[in-house]
Design an enzyme around this catalytic site. Structure first.
Site, mmCIF file in Angstrom:
data_model
loop_
_atom_site.group_PDB
_atom_site.id
_atom_site.type_symbol
_atom_site.label_atom_id
_atom_site.label_comp_id
_atom_site.label_asym_id
_atom_site.label_seq_id
_atom_site.Cartn_x
_atom_site.Cartn_y
_atom_site.Cartn_z
ATOM 1 N N GLU A 84 0.856 -1.194 0.000
ATOM 2 C CA GLU A 84 0.000 0.000 0.000
ATOM 3 C C GLU A 84 0.892 1.245 0.000
ATOM 4 O O GLU A 84 1.990 1.214 0.555
ATOM 5 C CB GLU A 84 -0.890 -0.063 1.249
ATOM 6 C CG GLU A 84 -2.050 0.871 1.400
ATOM 7 C CD GLU A 84 -2.788 1.298 0.160
ATOM 8 O OE1 GLU A 84 -2.441 2.377 -0.341
ATOM 9 O OE2 GLU A 84 -3.707 0.616 -0.299
ATOM 10 N N ASN A 111 5.196 1.329 -4.108
ATOM 11 C CA ASN A 111 4.500 1.201 -5.380
ATOM 12 C C ASN A 111 4.497 -0.280 -5.800
ATOM 13 O O ASN A 111 5.553 -0.875 -6.000
ATOM 14 C CB ASN A 111 5.244 2.078 -6.395
ATOM 15 C CG ASN A 111 4.657 1.998 -7.776
ATOM 16 O OD1 ASN A 111 3.463 1.756 -7.948
ATOM 17 N ND2 ASN A 111 5.508 2.184 -8.771
ATOM 18 N N ASP A 134 -7.918 1.368 -7.776
ATOM 19 C CA ASP A 134 -8.423 2.678 -8.205
ATOM 20 C C ASP A 134 -8.920 2.573 -9.645
ATOM 21 O O ASP A 134 -8.175 2.152 -10.529
ATOM 22 C CB ASP A 134 -7.310 3.728 -8.118
ATOM 23 C CG ASP A 134 -6.950 4.033 -6.664
ATOM 24 O OD1 ASP A 134 -7.840 3.947 -5.809
ATOM 25 O OD2 ASP A 134 -5.773 4.343 -6.407
ATOM 26 N N THR A 206 -17.463 -6.395 2.525
ATOM 27 C CA THR A 206 -17.367 -5.077 3.158
ATOM 28 C C THR A 206 -18.718 -4.373 3.110
ATOM 29 O O THR A 206 -19.593 -4.732 2.320
ATOM 30 C CB THR A 206 -16.336 -4.198 2.420
ATOM 31 O OG1 THR A 206 -16.759 -4.082 1.069
ATOM 32 C CG2 THR A 206 -14.952 -4.788 2.480
ATOM 33 N N GLU A 209 -19.418 -3.268 -0.333
ATOM 34 C CA GLU A 209 -19.984 -4.266 -1.243
ATOM 35 C C GLU A 209 -21.467 -4.520 -0.935
ATOM 36 O O GLU A 209 -22.285 -4.645 -1.840
ATOM 37 C CB GLU A 209 -19.190 -5.575 -1.137
ATOM 38 C CG GLU A 209 -19.682 -6.640 -2.093
ATOM 39 C CD GLU A 209 -18.746 -7.825 -2.194
ATOM 40 O OE1 GLU A 209 -17.674 -7.814 -1.569
ATOM 41 O OE2 GLU A 209 -19.091 -8.763 -2.922
#
Ligand code: SAM
Length: 230
Positions: A84, A111, A134, A206, A209
């Site tokens: 992350e 990254n 993303d 989650t 979701e």
């Protein structure tokens, strides 16, 4: 591949968590030029990092860490790595991991493609997960997407023969792109029949979701096996 660094401001609690928990959870890496880069040829030895020989599951873009902390806690037999760039998310992940007593989880602030290329040894990973990357849904930004041309080869390098790549997204257009990218990848075979894979049951459900499902938004899973190297 580029990304926006969302270091975000850390709260005092997160700053404290970082200084207390990072020595236990965060893998320190030699950087190249950028703050979240990794110097080429910096491969770690997973056996030394986790202190044992076990299956290794890696999650790219672990966010707040809900999926990986849950997985690490429910599968103590396997080792887990969260990748992350969002520092506050990593702090949250460590707090939850510590509370859950997860000792088989490590984090790296970097990254993701560079982690796969320079930090993890070739053919060292059993499963690679990317859940809700993303979406970069504006036309002029789609080239920033992680699962794009070139990504499959990087993933294939780090996965063991027979290793799994699991993807999920709520953006139809990105799901279609992922499927196209993977269909063109010679090192992978789909492990589902029909349009999409069944929901991966190792992925926590989650609130996001659940809410999406209520308003009729589809979440699509995809899963691929790395074919054996010849
Ligand atoms: C939309 S969020 C999803 C987070 C989490 N997987 C979830 O399902 O809640 C995408 C995450 O990917 C991270 N990310 C984006 N590009 C990245 C990169 N190149 N390397 C590592 N993490 C990245 C972002 O910081 C963000 O936390």
């Amino acid at each position: 591949m580029s990304f926006v660094r969302r270091s975000g401001r850390m709260s005092d609690a997160q700053e404290r968590a970082w200084s207390v928990l990072a020595p236990r959870y965060v893998i320190e890496v030699p950087r190249d030029r950028a703050a979240t880069s990794i110097l080429p040829d910096s491969a770690i030895d997973p056996r030394a990092v986790w202190g044992r020989d076990a299956a290794l599951v890696v999650e790219i873009g672990s966010g707040q860490g809900h999926a990986i902390v849950h997985a690490a806690t429910s599968r103590p037999d396997a080792d887990f790595l969260a990748i992350e760039v969002f520092r506050a998310g990593l702090a949250r992940t460590m707090l939850d991991a510590d509370r859950a007593g997860a000792r088989n989880l490590r984090l790296v602030e970097a990254n993701a493609p560079e982690v796969l290329q320079h930090l993890l040894p070739a053919a060292s990973v059993d499963e690679l997960w990317i859940f809700f990357p993303d979406p970069w849904h504006k036309k002029k930004h789609t080239k920033r997407r992680l699962v794009a041309e070139g990504f499959a080869a990087i993933a294939a390098g780090v996965l063991k023969d027979g290793g799994m790549l699991r993807l999920a997204t709520d953006w139809e257009d990105y799901a279609l792109q992922m499927r196209d990218v993977m269909a063109a990848a010679p090192d992978f075979e789909a492990t589902f029949e029909g349009e999409w894979a069944p929901r991966f049951d190792g992925r926590v459900l989650t609130a996001f979701e659940r809410k999406g499902a209520r308003v009729g938004r589809d979440i699509r899973d995809l899963s691929y096996r790395r074919v054996a190297r010849s």
